[in-house]
Design a protein around this motif. Sequence first.
Motif, PDB file in Angstrom:
ATOM      1  N   GLY A 287      90.528  64.397  56.391  1.00  0.00           N
ATOM      2  CA  GLY A 287      89.409  65.318  56.481  1.00  0.00           C
ATOM      3  C   GLY A 287      88.178  64.952  55.686  1.00  0.00           C
TER       4      GLY A 287
ATOM      5  N   TYR B 155      87.424  56.892  59.580  1.00  0.00           N
ATOM      6  CA  TYR B 155      86.349  56.281  58.801  1.00  0.00           C
ATOM      7  C   TYR B 155      86.923  55.246  57.847  1.00  0.00           C
ATOM      8  CZ  TYR B 155      83.331  60.097  60.354  1.00  0.00           C
ATOM      9  OH  TYR B 155      82.612  60.978  61.107  1.00  0.00           O
TER      10      TYR B 155
ATOM     11  N   ARG C 107      90.930  60.286  57.881  1.00  0.00           N
ATOM     12  CA  ARG C 107      91.159  60.835  59.223  1.00  0.00           C
ATOM     13  C   ARG C 107      90.412  62.158  59.299  1.00  0.00           C
ATOM     14  NH1 ARG C 107      95.916  59.430  57.008  1.00  0.00           N
ATOM     15  NH2 ARG C 107      96.997  57.590  57.843  1.00  0.00           N
ATOM     16  N   ALA C 108      89.285  62.152  59.991  1.00  0.00           N
ATOM     17  CA  ALA C 108      88.490  63.376  60.161  1.00  0.00           C
ATOM     18  C   ALA C 108      88.224  63.550  61.655  1.00  0.00           C
ATOM     19  CB  ALA C 108      87.200  63.282  59.350  1.00  0.00           C
ATOM     20  N   ASP C 109      86.976  63.779  62.058  1.00  0.00           N
ATOM     21  CA  ASP C 109      86.675  63.840  63.475  1.00  0.00           C
ATOM     22  C   ASP C 109      86.870  62.484  64.133  1.00  0.00           C
ATOM     23  OD1 ASP C 109      84.477  63.059  61.824  1.00  0.00           O
ATOM     24  OD2 ASP C 109      83.173  63.153  63.572  1.00  0.00           O
ATOM     25  N   LYS C 110      86.913  61.424  63.281  1.00  0.00           N
ATOM     26  CA  LYS C 110      87.233  60.073  63.702  1.00  0.00           C
ATOM     27  C   LYS C 110      87.817  59.348  62.499  1.00  0.00           C
ATOM     28  CE  LYS C 110      83.649  57.425  64.446  1.00  0.00           C
ATOM     29  NZ  LYS C 110      82.304  56.942  64.923  1.00  0.00           N
TER      30      LYS C 110
ATOM     31  N   PRO D 180      84.697  63.337  54.859  1.00  0.00           N
ATOM     32  CA  PRO D 180      83.584  62.700  55.570  1.00  0.00           C
ATOM     33  C   PRO D 180      83.283  61.339  54.969  1.00  0.00           C
ATOM     34  CG  PRO D 180      82.748  64.389  54.086  1.00  0.00           C
ATOM     35  CD  PRO D 180      84.250  64.489  54.041  1.00  0.00           C
TER      36      PRO D 180
ATOM     37  N   ASP E 196      87.636  55.796  67.006  1.00  0.00           N
ATOM     38  CA  ASP E 196      88.335  56.971  67.523  1.00  0.00           C
ATOM     39  C   ASP E 196      89.852  56.903  67.379  1.00  0.00           C
ATOM     40  OD1 ASP E 196      85.914  58.127  68.331  1.00  0.00           O
ATOM     41  OD2 ASP E 196      85.948  57.020  70.232  1.00  0.00           O
TER      42      ASP E 196
END
Length: 419
Positions: free
Chosen positions: A324, A355, A350-353, A326, A395
């Motif tokens: 989570g 990183y 591991r967040a919206d993608k 950013p 992704d």
Amino acid sequence: MTERLYRDDPYLLDFDAVVVARRRHQDRPAVVLDRTAFYAESGGQPWDTGTLGGATVVAVVEEDGTILHVLDAEVADDRVHGRVDGPRRLDHMQQHHGQHLLSRALVEVASARTLSFHLGSEEVTIDLDRNVTEDELRRAEARANEIVWQARPVSVREVTRQEAESLLAGDIGRLHGGPALDDRAQSRSTRALDEAGDRIRLIEAQGFDLQACSGTHPRTTSAVGVVVVVGHERYKGGSRIRFVCGHRALAAMHRRQHVLDEVGAAFSSGVEGLPEAARRTLEQLRESERRGRDLLERAMEGEARRLLAEAGPVPAVVARAYDGWPAGDLRALAGRLVALAPCVALLGSRADKAYLVFAQSEGLPHDVPALLRDALPLVGGRGGGRGNLAQGGGDRLEGLDDALTKAEQTVRARSAGRA
């Protein structure tokens, strides 16, 4: 040539006509009539809609001097009854004539000339040749509404081109004791003259405004109801003015009141107290953000020291994945790590993608951008960097651990080879 009934009577909504030609327009059936009350789109005013026989009129366009009534279905009969959508016609008359009045008021108040006009589905815009101040705009709005509420007669007449040019060049300026309009003031009317034939149609709000125009207009200015400016901004060296008239003005007021009521409920404040409530809340938010940044910096400092303590001898290799976070937080932690002790920081989230942020302390020998390039295919992403910092993402969250492991193995292998 089709007889344009709306020119003589803009309040005429029902009429009978003869179909003189059948055509296609953008894969739809279309007909040409011997006479019509439907306005064809031109001069910034949209077309009328309504019905023709058993079909719906979806567009009215002019092509090479011919008016096409574009339909949603074929019309079999040669004689048809047309019915114009009354509320739409009235709306267009209110907006278009309101534009005439506001444009003229802006010439009076601010010497600002209208260069173009667009009647949209929700708002109307006019573009001016100079930037106007808020005070000038509100005075022009007040002047236009004076004319509306005086219920001045609106007359329509046709004159020769020579007569129209003479009237538009000077007579209207003398109607109210003001100066004659210059060339820029007549830019829209001049274009209207260019598009017309030998006979020019003039619209006059008695003693106030005179323009060449083919649009539909009310019998008196009172039909406009009210002119309300809802916004303006700088545009191409001048100003773009957004406004609404008549029923649209009432609808706009209701929409804004609904928004104000909702915002007032959120702030537990009446409309009058909203500005102070908003200022107070923004100040509290800024203070909370300041404290949040301070706490984040402390947390990053503590996390960096913990990771370095677990990593062992220097130069350390710190490889860690988070959930989570950013990318900005990963960069902040990597910055603390490489500043506190000689180390290589290989961080992921591991967040919206997925990183990845890779960094190393000054003086260490690893090619950080190359480490990232080798790891990125495992997360299906892209990124880049230079020097001691690189970042990217993709992704494929499931590939994050493998990407970090690959980078860590490369760093450790190089370090072992140098030992």
